[in-house]
Design a protein around this motif. Structure first.
Motif, PDB file in Angstrom:
ATOM      1  N   ALA A  92     -10.490  -5.134   6.568  1.00 50.61           N
ATOM      2  CA  ALA A  92     -11.480  -5.658   5.563  1.00 50.61           C
ATOM      3  C   ALA A  92     -13.127  -5.609   6.094  1.00 50.61           C
ATOM      4  N   ARG A  93     -12.976  -5.524   7.262  1.00 54.88           N
ATOM      5  CA  ARG A  93     -14.475  -5.339   7.991  1.00 54.88           C
ATOM      6  C   ARG A  93     -14.943  -4.212   7.663  1.00 54.88           C
ATOM      7  N   ALA A  94     -13.944  -3.087   7.560  1.00 53.71           N
ATOM      8  CA  ALA A  94     -14.362  -1.759   7.521  1.00 53.71           C
ATOM      9  C   ALA A  94     -14.223  -1.341   6.187  1.00 53.71           C
ATOM     10  N   GLY A  95     -13.918  -2.322   5.281  1.00 55.65           N
ATOM     11  CA  GLY A  95     -14.152  -1.944   3.758  1.00 55.65           C
ATOM     12  C   GLY A  95     -12.808  -1.320   3.268  1.00 55.65           C
ATOM     13  N   LEU A  96     -11.685  -1.643   3.810  1.00 48.10           N
ATOM     14  CA  LEU A  96     -10.209  -1.038   3.517  1.00 48.10           C
ATOM     15  C   LEU A  96      -9.579  -2.404   3.030  1.00 48.10           C
ATOM     16  N   SER A  97      -8.407  -2.137   2.250  1.00 49.97           N
ATOM     17  CA  SER A  97      -7.453  -3.248   2.074  1.00 49.97           C
ATOM     18  C   SER A  97      -6.191  -2.490   2.609  1.00 49.97           C
ATOM     19  N   ILE A  98      -5.473  -3.217   3.369  1.00 49.11           N
ATOM     20  CA  ILE A  98      -4.083  -2.721   3.948  1.00 49.11           C
ATOM     21  C   ILE A  98      -3.015  -3.511   3.313  1.00 49.11           C
ATOM     22  N   GLU A  99      -1.938  -2.736   2.747  1.00 50.31           N
ATOM     23  CA  GLU A  99      -0.766  -3.244   2.369  1.00 50.31           C
ATOM     24  C   GLU A  99       0.237  -2.762   3.435  1.00 50.31           C
ATOM     25  N   PRO A 100       1.151  -3.878   4.096  1.00 51.65           N
ATOM     26  CA  PRO A 100       2.380  -3.234   4.726  1.00 51.65           C
ATOM     27  C   PRO A 100       3.428  -3.085   3.659  1.00 51.65           C
ATOM     28  N   VAL A 101       4.092  -1.993   4.095  1.00 51.85           N
ATOM     29  CA  VAL A 101       5.077  -1.769   3.089  1.00 51.85           C
ATOM     30  C   VAL A 101       6.651  -1.325   3.736  1.00 51.85           C
ATOM     31  N   LYS A 102       7.585  -1.231   3.589  1.00 50.83           N
ATOM     32  CA  LYS A 102       8.783  -0.842   4.104  1.00 50.83           C
ATOM     33  C   LYS A 102       9.315   0.240   3.079  1.00 50.83           C
ATOM     34  N   LEU A 103       9.031   1.483   3.521  1.00 45.93           N
ATOM     35  CA  LEU A 103       9.528   2.767   2.708  1.00 45.93           C
ATOM     36  C   LEU A 103      10.012   3.894   3.583  1.00 45.93           C
ATOM     37  N   GLU A 104      10.931   4.584   3.091  1.00 45.19           N
ATOM     38  CA  GLU A 104      11.128   5.725   3.550  1.00 45.19           C
ATOM     39  C   GLU A 104       9.961   6.680   3.811  1.00 45.19           C
TER      40      GLU A 104
ATOM     41  N   TYR B 114      10.058   7.044  13.344  1.00 47.13           N
ATOM     42  CA  TYR B 114       9.581   6.380  12.236  1.00 47.13           C
ATOM     43  C   TYR B 114      10.355   4.876  12.103  1.00 47.13           C
ATOM     44  N   THR B 115      10.030   3.653  12.231  1.00 47.07           N
ATOM     45  CA  THR B 115      10.628   2.406  12.116  1.00 47.07           C
ATOM     46  C   THR B 115      10.801   2.175  10.597  1.00 47.07           C
ATOM     47  N   GLY B 116      10.322   2.929   9.302  1.00 48.19           N
ATOM     48  CA  GLY B 116      10.474   2.237   8.024  1.00 48.19           C
ATOM     49  C   GLY B 116       9.359   1.634   7.560  1.00 48.19           C
ATOM     50  N   HIS B 117       8.329   1.131   8.642  1.00 49.13           N
ATOM     51  CA  HIS B 117       7.312   0.404   8.037  1.00 49.13           C
ATOM     52  C   HIS B 117       6.064   1.266   8.224  1.00 49.13           C
ATOM     53  N   ALA B 118       5.321   1.155   7.037  1.00 53.59           N
ATOM     54  CA  ALA B 118       4.085   1.948   6.881  1.00 53.59           C
ATOM     55  C   ALA B 118       2.919   0.819   6.622  1.00 53.59           C
ATOM     56  N   LEU B 119       1.773   1.356   6.616  1.00 57.22           N
ATOM     57  CA  LEU B 119       0.579   0.286   6.151  1.00 57.22           C
ATOM     58  C   LEU B 119      -0.297   1.316   5.348  1.00 57.22           C
ATOM     59  N   LEU B 120      -0.283   0.938   4.110  1.00 55.76           N
ATOM     60  CA  LEU B 120      -0.997   1.934   3.167  1.00 55.76           C
ATOM     61  C   LEU B 120      -2.630   1.056   3.061  1.00 55.76           C
ATOM     62  N   ALA B 121      -3.459   1.868   3.059  1.00 53.11           N
ATOM     63  CA  ALA B 121      -4.926   1.627   2.884  1.00 53.11           C
ATOM     64  C   ALA B 121      -5.567   2.046   1.708  1.00 53.11           C
ATOM     65  N   LEU B 122      -6.381   1.160   1.321  1.00 55.50           N
ATOM     66  CA  LEU B 122      -7.221   1.683  -0.039  1.00 55.50           C
ATOM     67  C   LEU B 122      -8.763   1.380   0.142  1.00 55.50           C
ATOM     68  N   PRO B 123      -9.583   2.078  -0.119  1.00 57.06           N
ATOM     69  CA  PRO B 123     -11.266   1.204   0.423  1.00 57.06           C
ATOM     70  C   PRO B 123     -11.295   0.278  -0.758  1.00 57.06           C
ATOM     71  N   THR B 124     -12.007  -0.747  -0.258  1.00 59.91           N
ATOM     72  CA  THR B 124     -12.241  -1.956  -1.065  1.00 59.91           C
ATOM     73  C   THR B 124     -13.495  -1.475  -1.960  1.00 59.91           C
ATOM     74  N   LEU B 125     -13.344  -1.830  -3.345  1.00 62.22           N
ATOM     75  CA  LEU B 125     -14.550  -1.569  -4.043  1.00 62.22           C
ATOM     76  C   LEU B 125     -15.785  -2.608  -3.968  1.00 62.22           C
ATOM     77  N   GLY B 126     -16.961  -2.044  -4.016  1.00 61.28           N
ATOM     78  CA  GLY B 126     -18.121  -2.810  -3.723  1.00 61.28           C
ATOM     79  C   GLY B 126     -18.393  -3.218  -2.145  1.00 61.28           C
ATOM     80  N   VAL B 127     -17.819  -2.426  -1.298  1.00 64.14           N
ATOM     81  CA  VAL B 127     -18.205  -3.024   0.080  1.00 64.14           C
ATOM     82  C   VAL B 127     -18.705  -1.523   0.857  1.00 64.14           C
ATOM     83  N   GLU B 128     -19.886  -1.853   1.459  1.00 61.36           N
ATOM     84  CA  GLU B 128     -20.463  -0.684   2.202  1.00 61.36           C
ATOM     85  C   GLU B 128     -20.395  -0.859   3.495  1.00 61.36           C
ATOM     86  N   VAL B 129     -19.925   0.040   4.496  1.00 63.16           N
ATOM     87  CA  VAL B 129     -19.945  -0.134   5.748  1.00 63.16           C
ATOM     88  C   VAL B 129     -20.879   0.804   6.444  1.00 63.16           C
TER      89      VAL B 129
END
Length: 185
Positions: free
Chosen positions: A52-64, A119-134
């Motif tokens: 979040a301090r870098a302007g990203l939103s991280i979502e932990p997921v369990k995916l192949e 790969y353990t089956g766990h990933a961290l998906l990231a999206l830029p946060t709207l309205g944040v400038e780094v």
């Protein structure tokens, strides 16, 4: 007391690589909320706040591995033996491009099967946060002004031109021949 790097901390290294892949220059001091006096690794529970301090939103997921959508790349993959990498993109012939922390951020082409074995089956998906400038300095990410605030600031300069353009369009509407009409001479 040197600045911590991806060599020392796999999650921090992946977060730095992820930001670089997204064309953002963010030093580790910003991600860690300032330089830390002792070496301590970023944990999974601290990762969303650092992102979040870098302007990203991280979502932990369990995916192949094959189920991670291409539009969500780059993504951080958690590997066995407490390692991680950044999946940058899929290539042809069952190969993928990854970036590994501790390799100076170098990219490496590997087979999907080789990556899948670690790969353990766990990933961290990231999206830029709207309205944040780094910024590249060690300051926190600053919210940008909203669209309505930007419109309010530019209204005195552009408002008259907008009104004039609308009036011209409305006044000329009745004077133009309909499309496809031929003129009679």
């Amino acid at each position: 007391m040197a600045e911590q790097s991806g060599v020392d901390d796999p999650l921090l290294g992946c977060l730095l690589l992820l930001n670089r892949a997204l064309h953002r220059a963010v030093p580790s001091a910003v991600l860690l909320d300032g330089p830390k006096p002792e070496v301590q690794c970023l944990t999974l529970s601290q990762l969303p706040a650092a992102a979040a301090r870098a302007g990203l939103s991280i979502e932990p997921v369990k995916l192949e591995l094959d189920d991670i959508p291409d539009p969500m790349l780059p993504a951080i993959l958690l590997l066995d033996r407490s390692r991680a990498c950044v999946l940058l993109r899929r290539l042809e012939h069952g190969r993928v491009l990854v970036a590994l922390p501790g390799w100076g951020g170098g990219e490496q082409e590997v087979s999907s099967q080789e990556l899948l074995a670690q790969y353990t089956g766990h990933a961290l998906l990231a999206l830029p946060t709207l309205g944040v400038e780094v910024s590249a300095d060690t300051a926190q990410a600053q919210p940008r002004q909203s669209l309505s605030a930007a419109i309010r600031q530019s209204w005195p300069r552009n408002g008259r031109a907008l009104v004039a353009a609308m009036l011209r369009r409305l006044c000329l509407r009745g004077r133009q021949p309909p499309e496809g009409a031929t003129s009679v001479s």
